[in-house]
Design a protein around this motif. Sequence first.
Motif, PDB file in Angstrom:
ATOM      1  N   ARG A 194      45.218  66.295  60.772  1.00  0.00           N
ATOM      2  CA  ARG A 194      46.401  67.173  60.062  1.00  0.00           C
ATOM      3  C   ARG A 194      47.441  66.290  59.451  1.00  0.00           C
ATOM      4  O   ARG A 194      47.920  66.679  58.479  1.00  0.00           O
ATOM      5  CB  ARG A 194      46.836  67.983  61.221  1.00  0.00           C
ATOM      6  N   LYS A 195      47.825  65.438  59.738  1.00  0.00           N
ATOM      7  CA  LYS A 195      48.894  64.735  59.263  1.00  0.00           C
ATOM      8  C   LYS A 195      48.601  63.966  58.184  1.00  0.00           C
ATOM      9  O   LYS A 195      49.385  63.636  57.273  1.00  0.00           O
ATOM     10  CB  LYS A 195      49.650  63.494  60.280  1.00  0.00           C
ATOM     11  N   GLU A 196      47.120  63.596  57.854  1.00  0.00           N
ATOM     12  CA  GLU A 196      46.805  63.041  56.751  1.00  0.00           C
ATOM     13  C   GLU A 196      46.713  63.886  55.448  1.00  0.00           C
ATOM     14  O   GLU A 196      46.720  63.391  54.600  1.00  0.00           O
ATOM     15  CB  GLU A 196      45.007  62.462  57.158  1.00  0.00           C
ATOM     16  N   ILE A 197      46.617  65.216  55.803  1.00  0.00           N
ATOM     17  CA  ILE A 197      46.533  65.969  54.595  1.00  0.00           C
ATOM     18  C   ILE A 197      48.091  66.205  53.772  1.00  0.00           C
ATOM     19  O   ILE A 197      48.875  66.650  54.453  1.00  0.00           O
ATOM     20  CB  ILE A 197      46.156  67.471  55.155  1.00  0.00           C
ATOM     21  N   ARG A 198      48.120  65.911  52.519  1.00  0.00           N
ATOM     22  CA  ARG A 198      49.315  66.088  51.635  1.00  0.00           C
ATOM     23  C   ARG A 198      49.758  67.464  51.311  1.00  0.00           C
ATOM     24  O   ARG A 198      50.795  67.817  51.527  1.00  0.00           O
ATOM     25  CB  ARG A 198      49.357  65.166  50.752  1.00  0.00           C
ATOM     26  N   ILE A 199      48.322  67.912  50.895  1.00  0.00           N
ATOM     27  CA  ILE A 199      48.467  69.422  50.198  1.00  0.00           C
ATOM     28  C   ILE A 199      47.713  70.283  51.040  1.00  0.00           C
ATOM     29  O   ILE A 199      46.395  70.028  50.884  1.00  0.00           O
ATOM     30  CB  ILE A 199      48.385  69.487  48.769  1.00  0.00           C
ATOM     31  N   LYS A 200      48.093  71.133  51.885  1.00  0.00           N
ATOM     32  CA  LYS A 200      47.066  71.918  52.579  1.00  0.00           C
ATOM     33  C   LYS A 200      46.891  73.086  51.691  1.00  0.00           C
ATOM     34  O   LYS A 200      47.470  74.052  51.089  1.00  0.00           O
ATOM     35  CB  LYS A 200      47.809  72.355  53.817  1.00  0.00           C
ATOM     36  N   ALA A 201      45.489  73.544  52.160  1.00  0.00           N
ATOM     37  CA  ALA A 201      44.977  74.693  51.483  1.00  0.00           C
ATOM     38  C   ALA A 201      45.299  75.881  52.186  1.00  0.00           C
ATOM     39  O   ALA A 201      45.653  75.786  53.581  1.00  0.00           O
ATOM     40  CB  ALA A 201      43.268  74.687  51.396  1.00  0.00           C
TER      41      ALA A 201
ATOM     42  N   SER B  48      44.255  64.925  50.686  1.00  0.00           N
ATOM     43  CA  SER B  48      44.888  63.878  51.162  1.00  0.00           C
ATOM     44  C   SER B  48      45.220  62.784  49.981  1.00  0.00           C
ATOM     45  O   SER B  48      44.837  62.917  48.834  1.00  0.00           O
ATOM     46  CB  SER B  48      44.171  63.178  52.242  1.00  0.00           C
ATOM     47  N   ASP B  49      45.782  61.500  50.481  1.00  0.00           N
ATOM     48  CA  ASP B  49      45.918  60.533  49.301  1.00  0.00           C
ATOM     49  C   ASP B  49      44.719  59.998  48.794  1.00  0.00           C
ATOM     50  O   ASP B  49      44.620  59.600  47.667  1.00  0.00           O
ATOM     51  CB  ASP B  49      46.696  59.352  49.894  1.00  0.00           C
ATOM     52  N   GLU B  50      43.708  60.033  49.589  1.00  0.00           N
ATOM     53  CA  GLU B  50      42.301  59.147  49.137  1.00  0.00           C
ATOM     54  C   GLU B  50      41.060  60.237  48.857  1.00  0.00           C
ATOM     55  O   GLU B  50      40.140  59.967  48.168  1.00  0.00           O
ATOM     56  CB  GLU B  50      41.813  58.248  50.140  1.00  0.00           C
ATOM     57  N   ARG B  51      41.264  61.476  49.308  1.00  0.00           N
ATOM     58  CA  ARG B  51      39.971  62.444  49.263  1.00  0.00           C
ATOM     59  C   ARG B  51      40.495  63.745  49.540  1.00  0.00           C
ATOM     60  O   ARG B  51      41.721  64.076  49.794  1.00  0.00           O
ATOM     61  CB  ARG B  51      39.203  61.883  50.337  1.00  0.00           C
ATOM     62  N   ILE B  52      39.656  64.711  49.298  1.00  0.00           N
ATOM     63  CA  ILE B  52      39.710  65.957  49.503  1.00  0.00           C
ATOM     64  C   ILE B  52      38.907  66.265  50.781  1.00  0.00           C
ATOM     65  O   ILE B  52      37.866  65.831  51.030  1.00  0.00           O
ATOM     66  CB  ILE B  52      38.790  66.764  48.392  1.00  0.00           C
ATOM     67  N   ILE B  53      39.705  67.001  51.844  1.00  0.00           N
ATOM     68  CA  ILE B  53      39.159  67.255  53.028  1.00  0.00           C
ATOM     69  C   ILE B  53      38.802  68.622  53.001  1.00  0.00           C
ATOM     70  O   ILE B  53      39.406  69.584  52.992  1.00  0.00           O
ATOM     71  CB  ILE B  53      40.355  66.852  54.313  1.00  0.00           C
ATOM     72  N   LEU B  54      37.523  68.757  53.370  1.00  0.00           N
ATOM     73  CA  LEU B  54      36.745  69.966  53.319  1.00  0.00           C
ATOM     74  C   LEU B  54      36.502  70.656  54.789  1.00  0.00           C
ATOM     75  O   LEU B  54      36.362  71.865  54.887  1.00  0.00           O
ATOM     76  CB  LEU B  54      35.395  70.002  52.518  1.00  0.00           C
ATOM     77  N   ASN B  55      36.589  69.828  55.545  1.00  0.00           N
ATOM     78  CA  ASN B  55      36.009  70.205  56.866  1.00  0.00           C
ATOM     79  C   ASN B  55      36.628  69.036  58.020  1.00  0.00           C
ATOM     80  O   ASN B  55      36.620  67.952  57.659  1.00  0.00           O
ATOM     81  CB  ASN B  55      34.470  70.093  57.521  1.00  0.00           C
ATOM     82  N   VAL B  56      37.475  69.477  59.056  1.00  0.00           N
ATOM     83  CA  VAL B  56      38.226  68.555  59.557  1.00  0.00           C
ATOM     84  C   VAL B  56      37.657  67.466  60.226  1.00  0.00           C
ATOM     85  O   VAL B  56      37.774  66.481  60.572  1.00  0.00           O
ATOM     86  CB  VAL B  56      39.419  69.475  60.621  1.00  0.00           C
TER      87      VAL B  56
END
Length: 157
Positions: free
Chosen positions: A23-30, A82-90
């Motif tokens: 959760r801390k890694e995500i910069r822009i939350k959906a 996140s800074d490096e990727r799109i997180i689709l599933n935690v």
Amino acid sequence: MSLFTVLLFLFVIIMFLYLMMVRKEIRIKAVRRRNTTVFIVCITILTLWLTVTTYTTVDDRLRGILSALIFLSFLLDRKGLSDERIILNVFDRRGVIYSEIDRVVLYQTNDSSEIKMNFFRNGLRGPLLKFSLPVEELVLFLSTKLGEEADLEIVIE
């Protein structure tokens, strides 16, 4: 206290630590749907109520409380950028790396403050993500992260 209860307790602690780290890694939350949140809270309350009214032993009550915490962990599940990727599933820490993306489409209607984002990788469409921030901010973020060969399309109705 049984071995199963101790293992369940350790699992819940490790899972919550992992979810907080992601959760801390995500910069822009959906954006999450409100119905999902209400459903998760209702299931958690039901589990706690059944635990308190049904079980009499401390071990069974502790298992019920840990089960309710597992339901609450779904509230920590976040999708986003996140800074490096799109997180689709935690639980998929790998996500979709920005360099793998061919095209990103941002869609916004005039009457909505939500931005819908869709991306394409290897000719396949990824899942739709919704964000509640200005288009300019999302475009600025994506323009710095996407590769030079990736297309960024903006559709405003």
